[in-house]
Design an enzyme around this catalytic site. Structure first.
Site, PDB file in Angstrom:
ATOM      1  CG  ASP A  10      59.718  72.887   9.018  1.00 14.42           C
ATOM      2  OD1 ASP A  10      59.280  72.968  10.185  1.00 14.42           O
ATOM      3  OD2 ASP A  10      60.397  73.791   8.501  1.00 14.42           O
ATOM      4  CB  SER A  11      56.265  75.738   9.209  1.00 16.32           C
ATOM      5  OG  SER A  11      57.605  76.061   9.525  1.00 16.32           O
ATOM      6  CE1 TYR A  42      52.538  75.950   8.949  1.00 17.21           C
ATOM      7  CE2 TYR A  42      52.800  73.929  10.206  1.00 17.21           C
ATOM      8  CZ  TYR A  42      52.434  74.574   9.039  1.00 17.21           C
ATOM      9  OH  TYR A  42      51.963  73.835   7.979  1.00 17.21           O
ATOM     10  N   GLY A  43      55.244  79.138  14.155  1.00 24.17           N
ATOM     11  CA  GLY A  43      55.615  79.321  15.561  1.00 24.17           C
ATOM     12  C   GLY A  43      54.970  80.487  16.269  1.00 24.17           C
ATOM     13  CB  CYS A  73      57.947  71.200  12.381  1.00 26.69           C
ATOM     14  SG  CYS A  73      57.269  72.768  12.937  1.00 26.69           S
ATOM     15  CG  ASN A  74      61.905  71.547  17.565  1.00 26.75           C
ATOM     16  OD1 ASN A  74      62.245  70.880  18.525  1.00 26.75           O
ATOM     17  ND2 ASN A  74      62.663  71.667  16.487  1.00 26.75           N
ATOM     18  CD  GLU A 152      61.372  79.670   5.609  1.00 27.72           C
ATOM     19  OE1 GLU A 152      61.033  79.926   4.443  1.00 27.72           O
ATOM     20  OE2 GLU A 152      61.253  78.543   6.124  1.00 27.72           O
ATOM     21  CB  CYS A 186      63.370  76.198  15.802  1.00 27.32           C
ATOM     22  SG  CYS A 186      62.698  76.747  14.213  1.00 27.32           S
ATOM     23  CG  HIS A 188      63.456  77.466  10.063  1.00 26.61           C
ATOM     24  ND1 HIS A 188      62.342  76.698  10.276  1.00 26.61           N
ATOM     25  CD2 HIS A 188      63.256  78.087   8.878  1.00 26.61           C
ATOM     26  CE1 HIS A 188      61.495  76.859   9.269  1.00 26.61           C
ATOM     27  NE2 HIS A 188      62.033  77.694   8.399  1.00 26.61           N
TER      28      HIS A 188
HETATM   29  N1  DGL Z   1      60.973  74.800  11.815  1.00 27.29           N
HETATM   30  C1  DGL Z   1      59.931  74.899  12.753  1.00 27.29           C
HETATM   31  C2  DGL Z   1      60.278  74.371  14.116  1.00 27.29           C
HETATM   32  O1  DGL Z   1      61.100  73.471  14.218  1.00 27.29           O
HETATM   33  C3  DGL Z   1      59.034  76.059  12.832  1.00 27.29           C
HETATM   34  C4  DGL Z   1      59.321  77.370  12.260  1.00 27.29           C
HETATM   35  C5  DGL Z   1      58.070  78.186  12.176  1.00 27.29           C
HETATM   36  O2  DGL Z   1      57.293  77.925  11.269  1.00 27.29           O
HETATM   37  O3  DGL Z   1      57.839  79.049  13.038  1.00 27.29           O
HETATM   38  O4  DGL Z   1      59.737  74.800  15.100  1.00 27.29           O
END
Ligand code: DGL
Length: 271
Positions: A10-11, A42-43, A73-74, A152, A186, A188
């Site tokens: 994941d990110s 990453y999003g 990670c979505n 986070e 997501c 998270h």
């Molecule tokens: N946990 C990640 C997801 O499922 C991404 C979170 C991120 O890095 O923006 O999209």
């Protein structure tokens, strides 16, 4: 039987919600986890950057001899899955397809809410896939860029006015549309599950994309007769691209228990 570990990435810390479910479902599996904690989130990044980061994450994981990789990670699953699958011969499991299945199965009235990062929502992949299975579905999607930094930073508890205010604003259009199912698109977001559930009410089913991804891994390994030796006690090893100390402190919140396995830092830019 296949004794090799499963790679998960994941990110940042979000993918640990998938590790939590996977280790509960398959306690005999060894896991190598990579969290790109120096480059999260990453999003909010462009497609090209997400693909570049995801390629490096997979290249690092493939320095181990793995039997499968879960893209927990979505953002990466929705943006880079096809590229990664085309470039890698190892089985790759994303979180989008199993979450779509779960959402369609759960919804009675066909009104489905979706929350995710800006990148995930931008791809429109959930809408296309849900509609392919249920053409009359109404999907209300909302990008929630503040949820990842809140998670986070451990700002996830009911009663925390900051996270509750943000959740109220993001979820308002989904509530208003009368959704009976909400995809936490997501990995998270399951951390914010209690805040989100309080806001949506008990009649709304929440789909946990990390947990759905873990279940999809179990299905895939069972189909291929690739589970580990049933007598084996699985071990998780964790790698992060930023400070080990801050990872260990927060990881327990995502995992629901203390980090017991080895944790090491990796320079992901070398991959
Ligand atoms: N946990 C990640 C997801 O499922 C991404 C979170 C991120 O890095 O923006 O999209």
């Amino acid at each position: 039987m296949d004794r090799r570990p499963i790679g998960i990435f994941d990110s940042g810390l979000g993918g640990l919600t998938a590790v939590r479910e996977l280790t509960a479902l398959l306690p005999g599996e060894d896991v190598i986890y990579f969290g790109d904690t120096s480059r999260v989130p990453y999003g909010s990044r462009s497609r090209d950057t997400i693909i570049q980061y995801a390629r490096q994450d997979v290249a690092f994981l493939r320095s181990f001899d793995l039997k499968a990789i879960l893209i927990a990670c979505n953002t990466v699953s929705s943006t880079a899955m096809e590229v990664l699958e085309a470039e890698n011969s190892i089985p790759m499991i994303g979180v989008v397809a199993p979450s779509v299945q779960a959402a369609v199965q759960s919804s009675r009235n066909g009104v489905i809410g979706l929350i995710g990062t800006q990148a995930t929502i931008r791809t429109g992949i959930y809408i296309r896939r849900i509609k392919a299975l249920r053409p009359d579905a109404e999907i209300v999607d909302v990008a929630c860029p503040l949820f990842v930094p809140l998670a986070e930073n451990g700002r996830v508890e009911p009663g925390d006015i900051v996270v509750e205010t943000v959740a109220r604003e993001y979820l308002a259009p989904i509530k208003q549309a009368g959704a009976d199912t909400l995809v936490l698109g997501c990995t998270h977001y399951p951390l914010l599950q209690r805040v989100i559930a309080n806001e949506m009410g008990p009649q709304v089913t929440l789909v946990n994309s990390g947990a759905e991804g873990a279940r999809a891994v179990r299905r895939r390994l069972m189909e291929r007769d690739a589970l580990n030796d049933p007598g084996h006690v699985g071990v998780c090893r964790y790698y992060v691209s930023d400070s080990v100390g801050s990872f260990v402190n927060l990881a327990s919140v995502f995992l629901g228990h203390d980090v017991t396995g080895e944790v090491a830092r990796v320079d992901i830019t070398r991959y």
